[in-house]
Design an enzyme around this catalytic site. Structure first.
Site, PDB file in Angstrom:
ATOM      1  CG  ASN A  51      -0.430  -0.253   2.525  1.00  0.00           C
ATOM      2  OD1 ASN A  51       0.571  -0.958   2.662  1.00  0.00           O
ATOM      3  ND2 ASN A  51      -1.038   0.317   3.540  1.00  0.00           N
ATOM      4  CD  GLU A  53      -1.409   4.774   4.692  1.00  0.00           C
ATOM      5  OE1 GLU A  53      -0.905   5.625   5.443  1.00  0.00           O
ATOM      6  OE2 GLU A  53      -2.107   3.834   5.104  1.00  0.00           O
ATOM      7  CB  CYS A  62      -5.390  -1.384  -1.689  1.00  0.00           C
ATOM      8  SG  CYS A  62      -6.697  -0.576  -0.768  1.00  0.00           S
ATOM      9  CD  GLU A  64      -5.391  -5.963  -1.103  1.00  0.00           C
ATOM     10  OE1 GLU A  64      -4.885  -4.821  -1.078  1.00  0.00           O
ATOM     11  OE2 GLU A  64      -6.072  -6.439  -0.179  1.00  0.00           O
ATOM     12  CB  CYS A  95     -10.891  -2.817   0.527  1.00  0.00           C
ATOM     13  SG  CYS A  95     -10.285  -2.114  -1.017  1.00  0.00           S
ATOM     14  CB  CYS A  98      -8.785  -4.531  -3.763  1.00  0.00           C
ATOM     15  SG  CYS A  98      -7.683  -3.144  -3.446  1.00  0.00           S
TER      16      CYS A  98
END
Ligand code: THU
Length: 136
Positions: A51, A53, A62, A64, A95, A98
């Protein structure tokens, strides 16, 4: 029904290890929640992501998706498995956003969620995202 299993094949062990290594490179200064991911292609290649940010929190990527996009821009289109590693008591699942992005490349994808203690939960993407959006 959610499938929970503690058994790992050799390729799964390797994939989880790669996701763990990727997790160490996560850029998560705001949430401090690091996630690593590794996708295995049908031909046996592995691509990783973590990830990333952003001070404008909603722009965070994210792990993934970073792993999947990494593979896609390397020319890959066919995927077998994805491993996701988090430092949580129970392994976290991807999530919703994703899940939808992963479904672009097939809902038979195996999703292996692992924590740092080696606990795993395995799912088929279609279990995690039933009735995802399709254009056809
Ligand atoms: N995160 C992921 O990398 N994957 C997910 O499936 C959910 C959440 C990241 C985003 C953010 O950097 C941190 O975890 C906390 O939400």
């Amino acid at each position: 029904m959610v499938k929970v299993s503690g058994k790992k094949s050799e390729d799964e062990k390797k994939l989880i290890q790669k996701a763990k290594e990727a997790r160490a490179k996560a850029y998560a200064p705001y949430s401090k929640f690091k996630v690593g991911a590794a996708v295995l292609t049908q031909k046996g290649k592995i691509y990783t992501g973590a990830n990333v940010e952003c001070a404008s929190y909603g722009l965070t990527a994210c792990a993934e998706r970073v792993a999947l996009y990494n593979a896609v821009v390397s020319g890959e289109r066919e995927f077998k498995k994805i491993a996701v590693v988090t430092d949580t008591k129970d392994p976290s699942t991807p999530c919703g956003l994703c899940r939808q992005v992963l479904s672009e490349f097939g809902e038979e994808l195996e999703v292996i969620c692992a924590n740092l203690q080696g606990k795993i939960r395995k799912f088929k993407l279609k279990e995690l995202l039933p009735y995802g959006f399709e254009k056809e």
